[in-house]
Design a protein around this motif. Structure first.
Motif, mmCIF file in Angstrom:
data_model
loop_
_atom_site.group_PDB
_atom_site.id
_atom_site.type_symbol
_atom_site.label_atom_id
_atom_site.label_comp_id
_atom_site.label_asym_id
_atom_site.label_seq_id
_atom_site.Cartn_x
_atom_site.Cartn_y
_atom_site.Cartn_z
ATOM 1 N N MET A 1 55.761 14.741 32.465
ATOM 2 C CA MET A 1 56.994 14.825 33.212
ATOM 3 C C MET A 1 56.690 14.454 34.652
ATOM 4 S SD MET A 1 59.581 18.055 33.422
ATOM 5 C CE MET A 1 58.411 19.140 34.190
ATOM 6 N N CYS A 2 57.363 13.470 35.167
ATOM 7 C CA CYS A 2 57.056 12.984 36.503
ATOM 8 C C CYS A 2 58.061 13.436 37.547
ATOM 9 C CB CYS A 2 56.959 11.460 36.488
ATOM 10 S SG CYS A 2 58.467 10.654 35.921
ATOM 11 N N ASP A 3 59.141 14.069 37.151
ATOM 12 C CA ASP A 3 60.189 14.445 38.087
ATOM 13 C C ASP A 3 60.771 15.789 37.690
ATOM 14 O OD1 ASP A 3 62.468 14.702 39.631
ATOM 15 O OD2 ASP A 3 63.121 12.651 39.326
ATOM 16 N N ASP A 4 60.821 16.712 38.627
ATOM 17 C CA ASP A 4 61.339 18.050 38.346
ATOM 18 C C ASP A 4 62.779 18.006 37.848
ATOM 19 O OD1 ASP A 4 61.079 20.909 38.324
ATOM 20 O OD2 ASP A 4 62.323 20.952 40.126
ATOM 21 N N GLU A 5 63.542 17.025 38.260
ATOM 22 C CA GLU A 5 64.931 16.912 37.826
ATOM 23 C C GLU A 5 65.038 16.682 36.321
ATOM 24 O OE1 GLU A 5 67.673 17.500 39.685
ATOM 25 O OE2 GLU A 5 66.283 18.020 41.269
ATOM 26 N N MET A 6 63.964 16.237 35.687
ATOM 27 C CA MET A 6 63.973 15.955 34.263
ATOM 28 C C MET A 6 63.545 17.168 33.438
ATOM 29 S SD MET A 6 62.371 12.086 34.374
ATOM 30 C CE MET A 6 61.793 12.278 32.722
ATOM 31 N N TYR A 7 63.345 18.305 34.052
ATOM 32 C CA TYR A 7 62.856 19.486 33.346
ATOM 33 C C TYR A 7 63.738 19.822 32.147
ATOM 34 C CZ TYR A 7 60.804 24.080 32.578
ATOM 35 O OH TYR A 7 60.159 25.159 32.015
ATOM 36 N N PHE B 1 62.578 19.774 28.285
ATOM 37 C CA PHE B 1 62.644 21.056 27.598
ATOM 38 C C PHE B 1 63.461 20.948 26.303
ATOM 39 C CE2 PHE B 1 64.812 25.097 26.816
ATOM 40 C CZ PHE B 1 63.716 25.943 26.696
ATOM 41 N N LEU B 2 64.677 20.422 26.398
ATOM 42 C CA LEU B 2 65.520 20.306 25.197
ATOM 43 C C LEU B 2 64.923 19.353 24.176
ATOM 44 C CD1 LEU B 2 69.297 20.261 26.195
ATOM 45 C CD2 LEU B 2 68.006 22.023 25.016
ATOM 46 N N SER B 3 64.352 18.268 24.643
ATOM 47 C CA SER B 3 63.747 17.295 23.739
ATOM 48 C C SER B 3 62.620 17.938 22.934
ATOM 49 C CB SER B 3 63.222 16.104 24.536
ATOM 50 O OG SER B 3 62.546 15.210 23.698
ATOM 51 N N ARG B 4 61.759 18.681 23.603
ATOM 52 C CA ARG B 4 60.639 19.340 22.922
ATOM 53 C C ARG B 4 61.142 20.440 21.983
ATOM 54 N NH1 ARG B 4 56.352 18.880 20.187
ATOM 55 N NH2 ARG B 4 54.804 20.511 20.483
ATOM 56 N N LEU B 5 62.143 21.189 22.398
ATOM 57 C CA LEU B 5 62.697 22.237 21.554
ATOM 58 C C LEU B 5 63.331 21.636 20.303
ATOM 59 C CD1 LEU B 5 62.859 25.308 21.604
ATOM 60 C CD2 LEU B 5 65.119 25.097 22.647
ATOM 61 N N ASN C 1 73.752 21.139 18.146
ATOM 62 C CA ASN C 1 73.502 22.573 18.164
ATOM 63 C C ASN C 1 73.505 23.142 19.582
ATOM 64 O OD1 ASN C 1 71.506 21.667 15.619
ATOM 65 N ND2 ASN C 1 72.883 23.388 15.272
ATOM 66 N N TYR C 2 73.511 22.280 20.575
ATOM 67 C CA TYR C 2 73.491 22.713 21.963
ATOM 68 C C TYR C 2 74.791 22.293 22.630
ATOM 69 C CZ TYR C 2 68.591 23.387 20.988
ATOM 70 O OH TYR C 2 67.413 23.794 20.431
ATOM 71 N N ARG C 3 75.698 23.233 22.770
ATOM 72 C CA ARG C 3 77.024 22.930 23.303
ATOM 73 C C ARG C 3 76.941 22.352 24.716
ATOM 74 N NH1 ARG C 3 80.600 27.780 22.556
ATOM 75 N NH2 ARG C 3 79.212 28.607 24.137
ATOM 76 N N ASP C 4 76.038 22.856 25.516
ATOM 77 C CA ASP C 4 75.931 22.414 26.910
ATOM 78 C C ASP C 4 74.747 21.482 27.133
ATOM 79 O OD1 ASP C 4 78.135 24.011 27.426
ATOM 80 O OD2 ASP C 4 76.915 25.699 28.077
ATOM 81 N N GLN D 1 70.366 19.190 30.436
ATOM 82 C CA GLN D 1 69.467 18.068 30.710
ATOM 83 C C GLN D 1 69.388 17.728 32.189
ATOM 84 O OE1 GLN D 1 71.040 15.108 28.006
ATOM 85 N NE2 GLN D 1 69.413 15.523 26.538
ATOM 86 N N THR D 2 70.410 18.073 32.948
ATOM 87 C CA THR D 2 70.418 17.739 34.372
ATOM 88 C C THR D 2 69.770 18.805 35.241
ATOM 89 O OG1 THR D 2 72.571 18.768 34.791
ATOM 90 C CG2 THR D 2 72.570 16.449 34.075
ATOM 91 N N LEU D 3 69.399 19.945 34.642
ATOM 92 C CA LEU D 3 68.862 21.056 35.422
ATOM 93 C C LEU D 3 67.374 20.890 35.701
ATOM 94 C CD1 LEU D 3 70.583 24.025 33.552
ATOM 95 C CD2 LEU D 3 71.367 22.841 35.613
ATOM 96 N N ASN D 4 66.974 21.307 36.900
ATOM 97 C CA ASN D 4 65.545 21.355 37.183
ATOM 98 C C ASN D 4 65.018 22.705 36.706
ATOM 99 O OD1 ASN D 4 65.954 23.324 39.247
ATOM 100 N ND2 ASN D 4 66.208 21.740 40.794
#
Length: 91
Positions: free
Chosen positions: A1-7, A11-15, A25-28, A33-36
């Motif tokens: 991960m090269c940018d904190d904005e991509m956290y 995270f969701l991709s790995r989960l 399955n993830y309403r939001d 995806q936009t959260l750091n």
């Protein structure tokens, strides 16, 4: 991960990779995806202090792995009012 904005994205991709859950399955999903890291941990603090700590203290991919393992090995009660339903934690 090269940018904190991509956290949230990492995270969701790995989960999703670990659980096999689809984006539906993830309403939001788009918002998450936009959260750091700090924003996502604060969001989870409202649902579970355990999740808050895991996200706050770990890189996104590691946090997803720890959360899934913790979910598998502990009772549903550890997640607070969520009832232990992993996808509900992220809605």
């Amino acid at each position: 991960m090269c940018d904190d904005e991509m956290y949230g994205t990492v995270f969701l991709s790995r989960l999703r990779e670990l659980t096999g859950l689809t984006p539906a399955n993830y309403r939001d999903q788009e918002e998450i995806q936009t959260l750091n890291q700090e924003q996502l941990s604060r969001r989870m603090q409202k649902k579970s202090y355990v999740l808050f700590q895991m996200i706050r203290d770990n890189p996104a991919d590691t946090a997803a792995e720890i959360i899934l393992e913790h979910h598998r090995t502990h009772s549903a009660g550890i997640w607070g009012d969520s009832g232990g339903n992993l996808p509900q934690l992220f809605t």
